[in-house]
Write a protein that holds these residues in place. Structure first.
Motif, PDB file in Angstrom:
ATOM      1  N   LEU A 104      -4.117 -28.495   5.037  1.00 53.00           N
ATOM      2  CA  LEU A 104      -3.844 -29.261   5.966  1.00 53.00           C
ATOM      3  C   LEU A 104      -3.261 -31.183   6.082  1.00 53.00           C
ATOM      4  O   LEU A 104      -3.491 -31.315   4.582  1.00 53.00           O
ATOM      5  CB  LEU A 104      -5.269 -29.420   6.813  1.00 53.00           C
ATOM      6  N   VAL A 105      -3.228 -31.453   6.943  1.00 56.34           N
ATOM      7  CA  VAL A 105      -2.219 -33.038   6.616  1.00 56.34           C
ATOM      8  C   VAL A 105      -3.179 -33.720   6.167  1.00 56.34           C
ATOM      9  O   VAL A 105      -2.505 -34.527   5.323  1.00 56.34           O
ATOM     10  CB  VAL A 105      -1.545 -33.186   8.127  1.00 56.34           C
ATOM     11  N   HIS A 106      -4.592 -33.518   5.882  1.00 59.58           N
ATOM     12  CA  HIS A 106      -5.265 -34.477   5.955  1.00 59.58           C
ATOM     13  C   HIS A 106      -6.090 -34.722   4.560  1.00 59.58           C
ATOM     14  O   HIS A 106      -6.507 -34.919   3.956  1.00 59.58           O
ATOM     15  CB  HIS A 106      -6.555 -35.248   6.788  1.00 59.58           C
ATOM     16  N   GLU A 107      -5.276 -33.280   4.051  1.00 60.70           N
ATOM     17  CA  GLU A 107      -4.993 -32.801   2.134  1.00 60.70           C
ATOM     18  C   GLU A 107      -4.308 -32.846   2.001  1.00 60.70           C
ATOM     19  O   GLU A 107      -3.785 -33.532   0.280  1.00 60.70           O
ATOM     20  CB  GLU A 107      -5.317 -31.551   1.878  1.00 60.70           C
ATOM     21  N   THR A 108      -3.109 -33.667   2.731  1.00 63.02           N
ATOM     22  CA  THR A 108      -1.700 -32.985   1.940  1.00 63.02           C
ATOM     23  C   THR A 108      -1.311 -34.947   1.254  1.00 63.02           C
ATOM     24  O   THR A 108      -1.475 -35.822   2.254  1.00 63.02           O
ATOM     25  CB  THR A 108      -0.762 -33.005   3.054  1.00 63.02           C
ATOM     26  N   PRO A 109      -1.359 -35.262  -0.163  1.00 64.58           N
ATOM     27  CA  PRO A 109      -0.515 -36.627  -0.406  1.00 64.58           C
ATOM     28  C   PRO A 109       0.817 -37.216  -0.077  1.00 64.58           C
ATOM     29  O   PRO A 109       1.299 -35.988   0.225  1.00 64.58           O
ATOM     30  CB  PRO A 109      -0.636 -36.467  -2.133  1.00 64.58           C
ATOM     31  N   ILE A 110       0.944 -37.979   0.201  1.00 61.66           N
ATOM     32  CA  ILE A 110       2.055 -38.367   0.633  1.00 61.66           C
ATOM     33  C   ILE A 110       3.307 -37.950  -0.179  1.00 61.66           C
ATOM     34  O   ILE A 110       4.239 -37.757   0.280  1.00 61.66           O
ATOM     35  CB  ILE A 110       2.485 -40.431   0.922  1.00 61.66           C
ATOM     36  N   GLU A 111       2.921 -38.106  -1.447  1.00 56.68           N
ATOM     37  CA  GLU A 111       3.861 -38.127  -2.242  1.00 56.68           C
ATOM     38  C   GLU A 111       4.045 -36.290  -2.082  1.00 56.68           C
ATOM     39  O   GLU A 111       5.679 -35.840  -2.265  1.00 56.68           O
ATOM     40  CB  GLU A 111       3.564 -38.104  -3.591  1.00 56.68           C
ATOM     41  N   ASP A 112       3.865 -35.105  -1.716  1.00 59.64           N
ATOM     42  CA  ASP A 112       3.956 -33.942  -1.506  1.00 59.64           C
ATOM     43  C   ASP A 112       4.576 -33.942  -0.450  1.00 59.64           C
ATOM     44  O   ASP A 112       5.838 -32.693  -0.382  1.00 59.64           O
ATOM     45  CB  ASP A 112       2.636 -32.904  -1.221  1.00 59.64           C
ATOM     46  N   PHE A 113       4.183 -34.428   0.865  1.00 62.41           N
ATOM     47  CA  PHE A 113       4.846 -35.014   2.267  1.00 62.41           C
ATOM     48  C   PHE A 113       6.849 -35.129   1.836  1.00 62.41           C
ATOM     49  O   PHE A 113       7.069 -34.465   1.915  1.00 62.41           O
ATOM     50  CB  PHE A 113       4.675 -35.835   3.057  1.00 62.41           C
ATOM     51  N   GLU A 114       6.590 -36.394   1.342  1.00 59.74           N
ATOM     52  CA  GLU A 114       7.988 -36.602   0.567  1.00 59.74           C
ATOM     53  C   GLU A 114       8.716 -35.983   0.223  1.00 59.74           C
ATOM     54  O   GLU A 114       9.985 -36.338   0.433  1.00 59.74           O
ATOM     55  CB  GLU A 114       7.612 -37.850   0.547  1.00 59.74           C
ATOM     56  N   ARG A 115       8.591 -35.128  -0.710  1.00 59.04           N
ATOM     57  CA  ARG A 115       9.239 -34.520  -1.991  1.00 59.04           C
ATOM     58  C   ARG A 115       9.067 -32.920  -0.837  1.00 59.04           C
ATOM     59  O   ARG A 115      10.912 -33.234  -1.041  1.00 59.04           O
ATOM     60  CB  ARG A 115       7.809 -33.954  -3.304  1.00 59.04           C
ATOM     61  N   MET A 116       8.652 -32.545  -0.036  1.00 55.17           N
ATOM     62  CA  MET A 116       9.520 -31.963   1.043  1.00 55.17           C
ATOM     63  C   MET A 116      10.623 -32.119   1.975  1.00 55.17           C
ATOM     64  O   MET A 116      11.827 -31.440   1.675  1.00 55.17           O
ATOM     65  CB  MET A 116       8.567 -30.798   1.718  1.00 55.17           C
ATOM     66  N   LEU A 117      10.571 -33.612   1.900  1.00 49.27           N
ATOM     67  CA  LEU A 117      12.093 -34.332   2.514  1.00 49.27           C
ATOM     68  C   LEU A 117      12.776 -34.911   1.859  1.00 49.27           C
ATOM     69  O   LEU A 117      13.815 -34.590   2.252  1.00 49.27           O
ATOM     70  CB  LEU A 117      10.872 -36.053   3.471  1.00 49.27           C
ATOM     71  N   SER A 118      12.729 -35.586   1.086  1.00 52.99           N
ATOM     72  CA  SER A 118      13.361 -35.021  -0.454  1.00 52.99           C
ATOM     73  C   SER A 118      14.100 -34.222  -0.707  1.00 52.99           C
ATOM     74  O   SER A 118      15.354 -33.702  -1.052  1.00 52.99           O
ATOM     75  CB  SER A 118      12.989 -35.904  -1.667  1.00 52.99           C
ATOM     76  N   LEU A 119      13.810 -32.821  -0.703  1.00 55.47           N
ATOM     77  CA  LEU A 119      14.044 -31.042  -1.586  1.00 55.47           C
ATOM     78  C   LEU A 119      15.042 -30.829   0.043  1.00 55.47           C
ATOM     79  O   LEU A 119      16.451 -30.525  -0.628  1.00 55.47           O
ATOM     80  CB  LEU A 119      12.958 -30.838  -1.644  1.00 55.47           C
ATOM     81  N   ASN A 120      14.650 -31.446   0.729  1.00 51.43           N
ATOM     82  CA  ASN A 120      15.165 -30.277   2.342  1.00 51.43           C
ATOM     83  C   ASN A 120      16.237 -30.541   2.826  1.00 51.43           C
ATOM     84  O   ASN A 120      16.439 -30.002   3.533  1.00 51.43           O
ATOM     85  CB  ASN A 120      14.133 -30.160   3.080  1.00 51.43           C
ATOM     86  N   LEU A 121      15.712 -32.344   3.133  1.00 55.62           N
ATOM     87  CA  LEU A 121      16.656 -33.190   3.732  1.00 55.62           C
ATOM     88  C   LEU A 121      17.377 -34.265   3.344  1.00 55.62           C
ATOM     89  O   LEU A 121      18.735 -33.929   3.348  1.00 55.62           O
ATOM     90  CB  LEU A 121      16.093 -34.233   4.623  1.00 55.62           C
ATOM     91  N   ARG A 122      17.518 -34.435   2.188  1.00 60.02           N
ATOM     92  CA  ARG A 122      17.966 -35.451   1.259  1.00 60.02           C
ATOM     93  C   ARG A 122      19.475 -34.724   0.970  1.00 60.02           C
ATOM     94  O   ARG A 122      20.743 -35.269   0.982  1.00 60.02           O
ATOM     95  CB  ARG A 122      17.695 -36.417  -0.042  1.00 60.02           C
ATOM     96  N   PRO A 123      19.354 -33.748   0.571  1.00 57.32           N
ATOM     97  CA  PRO A 123      21.091 -32.732  -0.600  1.00 57.32           C
ATOM     98  C   PRO A 123      21.748 -32.523   0.719  1.00 57.32           C
ATOM     99  O   PRO A 123      23.203 -33.064   0.893  1.00 57.32           O
ATOM    100  CB  PRO A 123      20.180 -31.847  -1.129  1.00 57.32           C
ATOM    101  N   THR A 124      21.436 -32.362   2.089  1.00 63.39           N
ATOM    102  CA  THR A 124      21.966 -31.780   2.921  1.00 63.39           C
ATOM    103  C   THR A 124      22.642 -33.135   3.664  1.00 63.39           C
ATOM    104  O   THR A 124      23.998 -32.818   4.267  1.00 63.39           O
ATOM    105  CB  THR A 124      21.428 -31.282   4.673  1.00 63.39           C
ATOM    106  N   TYR A 125      22.179 -34.204   3.719  1.00 65.37           N
ATOM    107  CA  TYR A 125      22.493 -35.340   4.014  1.00 65.37           C
ATOM    108  C   TYR A 125      23.187 -36.047   3.564  1.00 65.37           C
ATOM    109  O   TYR A 125      24.368 -35.969   3.731  1.00 65.37           O
ATOM    110  CB  TYR A 125      21.490 -36.528   4.460  1.00 65.37           C
ATOM    111  N   LEU A 126      23.638 -36.437   2.380  1.00 65.76           N
ATOM    112  CA  LEU A 126      24.392 -36.698   1.076  1.00 65.76           C
ATOM    113  C   LEU A 126      25.194 -35.557   1.597  1.00 65.76           C
ATOM    114  O   LEU A 126      27.079 -36.083   1.178  1.00 65.76           O
ATOM    115  CB  LEU A 126      23.894 -36.862  -0.448  1.00 65.76           C
ATOM    116  N   VAL A 127      25.789 -34.222   0.784  1.00 62.57           N
ATOM    117  CA  VAL A 127      26.817 -33.680   0.604  1.00 62.57           C
ATOM    118  C   VAL A 127      27.528 -33.819   2.682  1.00 62.57           C
ATOM    119  O   VAL A 127      28.981 -33.581   2.048  1.00 62.57           O
ATOM    120  CB  VAL A 127      26.266 -32.027   0.608  1.00 62.57           C
TER     121      VAL A 127
END
Length: 242
Positions: A104-127
């Motif tokens: 759940l959100v209160h159990e999720t470290p910010i590093e894990d949350f940001e990792r999903m953004l980096s993995l799913n969104l960053r390559p899509t934006y850069l490419v």
């Protein structure tokens, strides 16, 4: 064209569909693929000595080493995709992504949350960012792959859900900004994809309800072709029977 994630469970089917249709297909990879090893050619799969105007044989993709989280590496990969005068860059398919459940959100470290953004969104934006100048010159399409979770969230994976929703929002922004300039952008939303990895993870599921990679590939191919010229800003469910 350029297909990110083109060697994965869905990506392999997408790459094969475009090659079969005669597209010059460039696939960024992190390391040398088995296809390259078999061919003995640097950067190409089998058939690398063929006429670039000829219809490629099965497996005839151009592989280029790239880190799709790094802007300079992405620029270099896009330059390869746009570097064949006989086959200008006309389409980009953004498949790179990943899934992780962190509670759940209160159990999720910010590093894990940001990792999903980096993995799913960053390559899509850069490419997409790197490819757009070439697409503006030649006309063409961008297809992004999100997930049904973007519109039907489930508990325990807030980072993944947020990242996939952000992919949809980004694709819609691209569609609005470039629709008057000859570049279209659409998104497909798969449910559970019927891949070996997903079958191994969910052995007791009803796999007949899952969507086959080849079926999603057909939709993506359509969205990149002239037949879908009137369509931009669409968010298309590809759920199978799930």
């Amino acid at each position: 064209m350029l297909v990110t994630g083109g060697t994965g469970g869905l990506g392999g089917a997408v790459t094969a569909a475009f090659i079969e249709a005669g597209w010059r297909t460039v696939v960024p990879v992190r390391k040398k693929t088995s296809a390259e090893s078999r061919s003995g050619a640097v950067g190409r799969g089998p058939g690398s000595n063929r006429d670039p105007k000829a219809t490629p044989a099965e497996g005839d993709a151009v592989y280029v080493s790239a880190d799709l989280t790094d802007p300079a590496s992405v620029d270099a990969a896009v330059a390869v995709a746009a570097g064949e005068p006989a086959a200008p860059l006309r389409a980009v398919v953004n498949l790179v992504g990943g899934y992780a459940a962190s509670g759940l959100v209160h159990e999720t470290p910010i590093e894990d949350f940001e990792r999903m953004l980096s993995l799913n969104l960053r390559p899509t934006y850069l490419v997409t960012h790197a490819a757009l100048p070439h697409l503006l010159a030649a006309g063409g399409a961008v297809v992004c792959v999100s997930s049904r979770a973007a519109v039907a969230p489930f508990a325990g994976a807030a980072g993944y859900v947020t990242a996939k929703a952000a992919v949809v929002a980004f694709a819609n922004a691209v569609a609005v900004e470039y629709r008057q300039r000859g570049v279209r952008c659409n998104t497909v939303l798969p449910s559970v994809i019927d891949t070996p990895a997903n079958r191994e993870a969910q052995p007791d599921a009803d796999h007949s309800r899952w969507v086959a990679p080849a079926d999603i590939a057909k939709v993506i191919h359509f969205l990149c072709g002239d037949e879908s010229a009137p369509t931009t800003g669409a968010t298309i469910p590809v759920y199978g029977r799930a």
